[in-house]
Design a protein around this motif. Structure first.
Motif, PDB file in Angstrom:
ATOM      1  N   THR A  23     -15.712 -11.822 -10.486  1.00  0.00           N
ATOM      2  CA  THR A  23     -14.266 -11.668 -10.471  1.00  0.00           C
ATOM      3  C   THR A  23     -14.025 -10.050 -10.212  1.00  0.00           C
ATOM      4  O   THR A  23     -13.002  -9.503  -9.414  1.00  0.00           O
ATOM      5  N   GLY A  24     -14.637  -9.303 -11.121  1.00  0.00           N
ATOM      6  CA  GLY A  24     -14.531  -7.879 -11.090  1.00  0.00           C
ATOM      7  C   GLY A  24     -14.912  -7.356  -9.860  1.00  0.00           C
ATOM      8  O   GLY A  24     -14.208  -6.212  -9.530  1.00  0.00           O
ATOM      9  N   GLY A  25     -15.821  -7.906  -8.957  1.00  0.00           N
ATOM     10  CA  GLY A  25     -16.108  -7.273  -7.703  1.00  0.00           C
ATOM     11  C   GLY A  25     -14.873  -7.270  -6.846  1.00  0.00           C
ATOM     12  O   GLY A  25     -14.632  -6.436  -5.813  1.00  0.00           O
ATOM     13  N   GLN A  26     -13.664  -8.132  -7.010  1.00  0.00           N
ATOM     14  CA  GLN A  26     -12.657  -8.219  -6.218  1.00  0.00           C
ATOM     15  C   GLN A  26     -11.810  -7.001  -6.556  1.00  0.00           C
ATOM     16  O   GLN A  26     -10.749  -6.711  -5.507  1.00  0.00           O
ATOM     17  N   ILE A  27     -11.988  -6.370  -7.664  1.00  0.00           N
ATOM     18  CA  ILE A  27     -11.210  -5.048  -7.899  1.00  0.00           C
ATOM     19  C   ILE A  27     -11.946  -3.800  -7.753  1.00  0.00           C
ATOM     20  O   ILE A  27     -11.310  -2.761  -8.274  1.00  0.00           O
ATOM     21  N   MET A  28     -13.135  -3.904  -7.234  1.00  0.00           N
ATOM     22  CA  MET A  28     -13.877  -2.698  -7.100  1.00  0.00           C
ATOM     23  C   MET A  28     -13.747  -2.193  -5.854  1.00  0.00           C
ATOM     24  O   MET A  28     -13.879  -2.771  -4.735  1.00  0.00           O
ATOM     25  N   PRO A  29     -13.385  -0.753  -5.814  1.00  0.00           N
ATOM     26  CA  PRO A  29     -13.064   0.116  -4.368  1.00  0.00           C
ATOM     27  C   PRO A  29     -14.615   0.250  -4.088  1.00  0.00           C
ATOM     28  O   PRO A  29     -15.563   0.242  -4.934  1.00  0.00           O
ATOM     29  N   PRO A  30     -14.452   0.397  -2.715  1.00  0.00           N
ATOM     30  CA  PRO A  30     -13.708   0.671  -1.843  1.00  0.00           C
ATOM     31  C   PRO A  30     -12.976  -0.722  -1.123  1.00  0.00           C
ATOM     32  O   PRO A  30     -12.148  -0.484  -0.488  1.00  0.00           O
ATOM     33  N   ILE A  31     -13.680  -1.821  -0.919  1.00  0.00           N
ATOM     34  CA  ILE A  31     -13.414  -2.969  -0.347  1.00  0.00           C
ATOM     35  C   ILE A  31     -12.421  -3.670  -0.975  1.00  0.00           C
ATOM     36  O   ILE A  31     -11.618  -4.309  -0.518  1.00  0.00           O
ATOM     37  N   MET A  32     -12.696  -4.141  -2.480  1.00  0.00           N
ATOM     38  CA  MET A  32     -11.944  -4.757  -3.159  1.00  0.00           C
ATOM     39  C   MET A  32     -11.791  -6.192  -2.826  1.00  0.00           C
ATOM     40  O   MET A  32     -10.859  -7.050  -2.729  1.00  0.00           O
ATOM     41  N   GLY A  33     -12.768  -6.769  -2.155  1.00  0.00           N
ATOM     42  CA  GLY A  33     -12.711  -8.115  -1.703  1.00  0.00           C
ATOM     43  C   GLY A  33     -11.740  -8.310  -0.606  1.00  0.00           C
ATOM     44  O   GLY A  33     -11.161  -9.432  -0.394  1.00  0.00           O
ATOM     45  N   ALA A  34     -11.331  -7.557   0.294  1.00  0.00           N
ATOM     46  CA  ALA A  34     -10.157  -7.313   1.230  1.00  0.00           C
ATOM     47  C   ALA A  34      -9.083  -7.146   0.739  1.00  0.00           C
ATOM     48  O   ALA A  34      -7.978  -6.994   1.322  1.00  0.00           O
ATOM     49  N   GLY A  35      -8.817  -7.236  -0.776  1.00  0.00           N
ATOM     50  CA  GLY A  35      -7.521  -7.225  -1.099  1.00  0.00           C
ATOM     51  C   GLY A  35      -6.753  -5.721  -1.121  1.00  0.00           C
ATOM     52  O   GLY A  35      -5.592  -5.703  -0.550  1.00  0.00           O
ATOM     53  N   ALA A  36      -7.494  -4.654  -0.826  1.00  0.00           N
ATOM     54  CA  ALA A  36      -7.043  -3.432  -0.378  1.00  0.00           C
ATOM     55  C   ALA A  36      -6.508  -3.216   0.999  1.00  0.00           C
ATOM     56  O   ALA A  36      -5.418  -2.559   1.266  1.00  0.00           O
ATOM     57  N   PHE A  37      -6.852  -4.109   1.889  1.00  0.00           N
ATOM     58  CA  PHE A  37      -6.582  -3.938   3.243  1.00  0.00           C
ATOM     59  C   PHE A  37      -5.251  -4.813   3.390  1.00  0.00           C
ATOM     60  O   PHE A  37      -4.325  -4.613   3.997  1.00  0.00           O
ATOM     61  N   ILE A  38      -4.898  -6.020   2.654  1.00  0.00           N
ATOM     62  CA  ILE A  38      -3.696  -6.682   2.790  1.00  0.00           C
ATOM     63  C   ILE A  38      -2.740  -5.823   1.844  1.00  0.00           C
ATOM     64  O   ILE A  38      -1.413  -5.547   2.340  1.00  0.00           O
ATOM     65  N   MET A  39      -2.978  -5.054   0.800  1.00  0.00           N
ATOM     66  CA  MET A  39      -2.036  -4.274   0.236  1.00  0.00           C
ATOM     67  C   MET A  39      -1.589  -3.372   1.202  1.00  0.00           C
ATOM     68  O   MET A  39      -0.477  -2.708   1.049  1.00  0.00           O
ATOM     69  N   ALA A  40      -2.512  -2.604   1.662  1.00  0.00           N
ATOM     70  CA  ALA A  40      -2.146  -1.434   2.812  1.00  0.00           C
ATOM     71  C   ALA A  40      -1.389  -1.840   3.673  1.00  0.00           C
ATOM     72  O   ALA A  40      -0.223  -1.490   4.193  1.00  0.00           O
ATOM     73  N   GLU A  41      -1.482  -3.387   4.397  1.00  0.00           N
ATOM     74  CA  GLU A  41      -0.906  -3.948   5.343  1.00  0.00           C
ATOM     75  C   GLU A  41       0.609  -4.212   4.897  1.00  0.00           C
ATOM     76  O   GLU A  41       1.578  -4.154   5.594  1.00  0.00           O
ATOM     77  N   ILE A  42       0.668  -4.853   3.559  1.00  0.00           N
ATOM     78  CA  ILE A  42       2.221  -5.134   3.255  1.00  0.00           C
ATOM     79  C   ILE A  42       2.749  -4.083   2.559  1.00  0.00           C
ATOM     80  O   ILE A  42       4.296  -4.096   2.955  1.00  0.00           O
ATOM     81  N   THR A  43       2.437  -2.913   1.954  1.00  0.00           N
ATOM     82  CA  THR A  43       2.857  -1.961   1.348  1.00  0.00           C
ATOM     83  C   THR A  43       3.524  -0.629   2.306  1.00  0.00           C
ATOM     84  O   THR A  43       4.289   0.218   2.127  1.00  0.00           O
ATOM     85  N   GLY A  44       2.449  -0.492   3.392  1.00  0.00           N
ATOM     86  CA  GLY A  44       2.417   0.647   4.372  1.00  0.00           C
ATOM     87  C   GLY A  44       1.623   1.929   3.505  1.00  0.00           C
ATOM     88  O   GLY A  44       1.657   2.938   4.081  1.00  0.00           O
ATOM     89  N   ILE A  45       1.025   1.550   2.113  1.00  0.00           N
ATOM     90  CA  ILE A  45       0.377   2.757   1.625  1.00  0.00           C
ATOM     91  C   ILE A  45      -0.815   2.898   2.367  1.00  0.00           C
ATOM     92  O   ILE A  45      -1.513   1.992   2.539  1.00  0.00           O
ATOM     93  N   PRO A  46      -1.350   3.931   2.610  1.00  0.00           N
ATOM     94  CA  PRO A  46      -2.335   4.423   3.238  1.00  0.00           C
ATOM     95  C   PRO A  46      -3.734   3.591   2.550  1.00  0.00           C
ATOM     96  O   PRO A  46      -3.657   3.745   1.275  1.00  0.00           O
ATOM     97  N   TYR A  47      -4.540   3.035   3.387  1.00  0.00           N
ATOM     98  CA  TYR A  47      -5.715   2.587   2.433  1.00  0.00           C
ATOM     99  C   TYR A  47      -6.510   3.451   1.498  1.00  0.00           C
ATOM    100  O   TYR A  47      -6.699   2.855   0.451  1.00  0.00           O
ATOM    101  N   THR A  48      -6.953   4.483   1.951  1.00  0.00           N
ATOM    102  CA  THR A  48      -7.686   5.506   1.103  1.00  0.00           C
ATOM    103  C   THR A  48      -6.908   5.727  -0.226  1.00  0.00           C
ATOM    104  O   THR A  48      -7.424   5.764  -1.241  1.00  0.00           O
ATOM    105  N   GLU A  49      -5.590   5.837  -0.186  1.00  0.00           N
ATOM    106  CA  GLU A  49      -4.831   5.995  -1.459  1.00  0.00           C
ATOM    107  C   GLU A  49      -5.123   4.642  -2.580  1.00  0.00           C
ATOM    108  O   GLU A  49      -4.935   4.918  -3.576  1.00  0.00           O
ATOM    109  N   ILE A  50      -5.131   3.623  -1.676  1.00  0.00           N
ATOM    110  CA  ILE A  50      -5.131   2.415  -2.541  1.00  0.00           C
ATOM    111  C   ILE A  50      -6.579   2.460  -3.076  1.00  0.00           C
ATOM    112  O   ILE A  50      -6.632   2.023  -4.319  1.00  0.00           O
ATOM    113  N   ALA A  51      -7.664   2.844  -2.507  1.00  0.00           N
ATOM    114  CA  ALA A  51      -8.916   2.712  -2.952  1.00  0.00           C
ATOM    115  C   ALA A  51      -9.090   3.735  -3.932  1.00  0.00           C
ATOM    116  O   ALA A  51      -9.726   3.349  -5.210  1.00  0.00           O
TER     117      ALA A  51
END
Length: 731
Positions: A373-401
């Motif tokens: 489960t922890g792998g899903q919160i591990m940057p830089p990929i975060m189990g694709a969650g980082a990309f959805i967050m970037a898409e929804i919020t408009g915050i750059p992916y690198t900032e989220i990672a």
């Protein structure tokens, strides 16, 4: 294997000679689900070629010849539906190759249903020809009687038949062939209409009725495929939301809304307001690309190397296989989009080894579930969650990672010390030198990490996610040429086929989540939930956060990470933002609880998957994994009280919060396991918990108080237990 040490001359050299080259094999083997068909002969070639074409289509569209956005997403979903119905059965397989009388009648009914399905598909070509010849729209009666009714009837009836029609594992059910035709007809009509001026009419009384029929059929197909690949949880939640669309006007209080007609709702739900919205936007670009990347790593056996590297690095520490599980599952789970899938791939190796060194079955399964489960919160990929967050919020992916870095460290530190203190308390040993691969040999292949390093470097150099992912995928093939598992043409085609197959589940989940997001946005229930949170915040912000936590976990139960976050982000995150929380903090708060729903009783998918391997009771395993992953339930509240946790603030603030929070997590782990440098008495656990909470809170004065408590306990334990000696068996 003899456990006694060998003291003969030259025995050490012999031991080195007997050291295994590798211990992990089969981590990269393709996981075949119990309801997945196993074709042979021409069918294997046909559907294998379709999977390769599907993956190649995305690589070409994303990098060379881009398609119009909505059309691309429709084709993306349609391809997954076709492959999904080809590969996954709707009922249990029959052990007998003989067809029962009932099965024969169901086959006849299925073949009969091909007539309305093919007729609906024929009408799509007719409508396309009419539009090309200058027609502005098609008569509603024609769309209903010649396209809509045949399509809906064939789709619904074939779905019902597929629930009861049992076939052998090597055969394609004719009802599923009907569903594949329906998927093409539905997608074909939507592409035609969305490529015309009719696209602007969606959601109004002027929308062609055919869009609604195609959307209803498409929604049914998505729901049924989701049921086949992930179970009923997400389907039940989606159905509740769909029912709400039509019963909402009759509900009292904040749940009531003016109402939508069938045509207005369904003509808009299959647009970027719903199914083609953020979740499918991410699955059709970033997620599919990283699935292809993961498939290339899998085809070149990099997963085996990751696990062997983890064994060589951590296997000899006390409770060694458990610590290997943390590192290996973190690496694999970062790429893998589901916690339960990660448990299956790495847990089949680590769980038996954990039991071998002394962990109870429930602890072995729980550790693997928590680590995966922890792998899903591990940057830089975060189990694709980082990309959805970037898409929804408009915050750059690198900032989220970057923002995810400290929380991920805290989570894995918590799991590590939980494991370490339990191993010390129970006197567990690590693995012997002759049981693990030589680190000196594995370090020579450290270049196999190159694709991930290239991915991270490209992202932070400013390359787009698509370009960075493509470069990383290409580098995985190139790097394999220097390893024992060189990728030639056959291996590359295998990787593309594997990617097409692996993508089915996550695409179905994202499309289904898009259906829920569509209901939320079109009915306005999210805004009413926000007003409820705002009212709670007027009483207490902490109360509002706890309520948001419960809803996020509840929405995520039984769902893969991607869908869990997408739904929670639509319902909960806007309300948190409205009560004054920064968007990044609000979305990370929701994301964490959506992720840890995988280890939260009573519905904990990752824990249940681990229990299936360990042989322990599923509920006991989920409770134990909840305890091991306890930090993940505390860390999100730290985002609110200490934004420096998400790299918001000066470097000194970030450093102070990061260090003191880590020390607080260590004290929390010691409290839970009743062991620090020796046994911890009840009163010490209470003091330890207080110190942990002080440091986790993040204020300057609470940090000082927590450090004082931690330092005092450290000195007391060191003096009481002879400088930290512990009853650990020799490895």
């Amino acid at each position: 294997m003899n456990n006694s040490p060998d003291t003969r001359p030259g025995a050490s050299e012999e031991a080195v000679d007997k050291t295994p080259e590798t211990i992990a094999k089969g981590v990269d083997e393709e996981v075949i689900e119990s309801n997945r068909r196993l074709f042979s002969g021409w069918q294997w070639l046909l559907f294998g070629a379709m999977a390769i074409a599907y993956s190649s289509f995305h690589l070409i569209s994303l990098n060379v010849y881009p398609m119009e956005t909505w059309s691309f997403r429709i084709v993306h979903i349609c391809g997954a539906l076709i492959l999904g119905y080809a590969l996954y059965t709707g009922a249990r397989f029959s052990e007998s190759h003989a067809i029962s009388p009932i099965g024969r009648w169901l086959s006849i009914a299925s073949y009969a249903l091909m007539l309305p399905a093919l007729y609906a598909l024929f009408q799509v070509f007719q409508i396309n020809r009419a539009m090309n010849e200058g027609a502005l729209r098609i008569d509603a009666a024609i769309e209903t009687w010649h396209f809509g009714y045949p399509l809906i009837f064939a789709t619904a009836a074939a779905i019902v038949i597929s629930w009861f029609h049992r076939h052998s594992r090597e055969r394609l059910c004719p009802a599923d062939l009907v569903l594949m035709i329906s998927a093409i007809a539905s997608a074909g009509y939507l592409i035609i209409m969305f490529s015309s001026p009719m696209r602007a009419s969606t959601g109004t009384a002027f929308a062609p009725i055919g869009i609604s029929w195609a959307a209803i059929a498409g929604s049914l197909l998505i729901l049924e495929l989701t049921r086949r690949v992930t179970g009923l949880a997400l389907v039940v939640i989606s159905t509740i939301f769909l029912i709400y669309v039509f019963v909402g006007p009759y509900l009292p209080g904040f749940l009531g809304y003016p109402g939508l007609s069938l045509n207005r709702f369904f003509s808009q739900v299959y647009t970027d307001a719903g199914i083609l919205g953020p979740t499918t936007a991410v699955s059709s670009t970033y997620i599919i690309l990283f699935i292809i990347f993961a498939a290339f790593l899998q085809a070149s056996k990099v997963g085996d190397y990751f696990v062997n590297f983890a064994f060589a690095a951590a296997g000899r520490a006390r409770g060694g296989p458990a610590k290997v599980s943390i590192f290996a599952s973190g690496l694999m789970g970062m790429i893998n989009g589901t916690s339960a899938g990660n448990v299956v791939s790495t847990g089949s190796l680590t769980i038996p080894l954990m039991k071998k060194v002394g962990y109870p079955a429930r602890s072995a399964g729980a550790i693997e579930a928590a680590a995966s489960t922890g792998g899903q919160i591990m940057p830089p990929i975060m189990g694709a969650g980082a990309f959805i967050m970037a898409e929804i919020t408009g915050i750059p992916y690198t900032e989220i990672a970057v923002a995810a870095l400290i929380p991920a460290i805290l989570y894995f530190a918590s799991v590590y010390f939980m494991v370490d203190f339990e191993a010390a308390r129970k006197g567990m040993r690590g693995m012997r030198k002759d049981e693990i691969p030589l680190f000196s040999k594995l370090v020579k292949q450290v270049y196999l990490f190159t694709p991930i390093i290239i991915l991270i470097a490209a992202l932070f150099m400013g390359y787009s996610v698509i370009r960075a992912g493509t470069l990383a995928t290409a580098s995985a093939a190139v790097v394999s040429w220097f390893s024992p598992n060189k990728m030639g043409i056959a291996a590359i085609l295998t990787a593309l086929r594997l990617a097409g197959t692996m993508s089915i589940q996550i695409i179905a989940v994202c499309a289904c989540a898009g259906l829920i997001v569509g209901v939320i946005s079109l009915t306005g229930v999210g805004a009413r939930f926000s007003s409820l949170l705002l009212g709670l915040a007027g009483v207490s912000q902490l109360l509002a956060l706890i309520f948001a936590m419960c809803i996020s976990i509840l929405l995520g139960m039984g769902m893969p990470t991607t869908a869990a976050y997408a739904v929670a982000a639509s319902v909960v995150a806007p309300g948190l933002i409205n009560i004054g929380i920064q968007p990044l903090v609000a979305h990370f708060f929701v994301f964490y609880f959506a992720v840890v729903s995988a280890i939260t009783p009573p519905v904990a998918l990752a824990s249940y998957a681990a229990a299936g391997i360990s042989g322990a009771n599923a509920m006991q395993t989920s409770v134990t994994s909840f305890k091991i992953g306890l930090a993940a339930f505390i860390v999100p509240f730290m985002f609110f009280y200490s934004p420096a946790m998400l790299m918001e603030g000066t470097w000194m603030q970030i450093l102070r919060v990061g260090v003191t929070a880590t020390l607080g997590i260590v004290l929390l782990s010691a409290t839970v396991q009743a062991w620090f440098f020796g046994p911890v008495k009840a009163w010490m656990r209470l003091v330890m918990l207080t110190g942990a909470m002080f440091m986790i809170y993040g204020g300057i004065y609470t940090d000082i108080a927590g450090l004082a408590i931690g330092g005092g306990l450290f000195m007391l334990q060191r003096s009481s237990h002879g400088g930290g000696t512990k009853p650990v068996a020799s490895g």
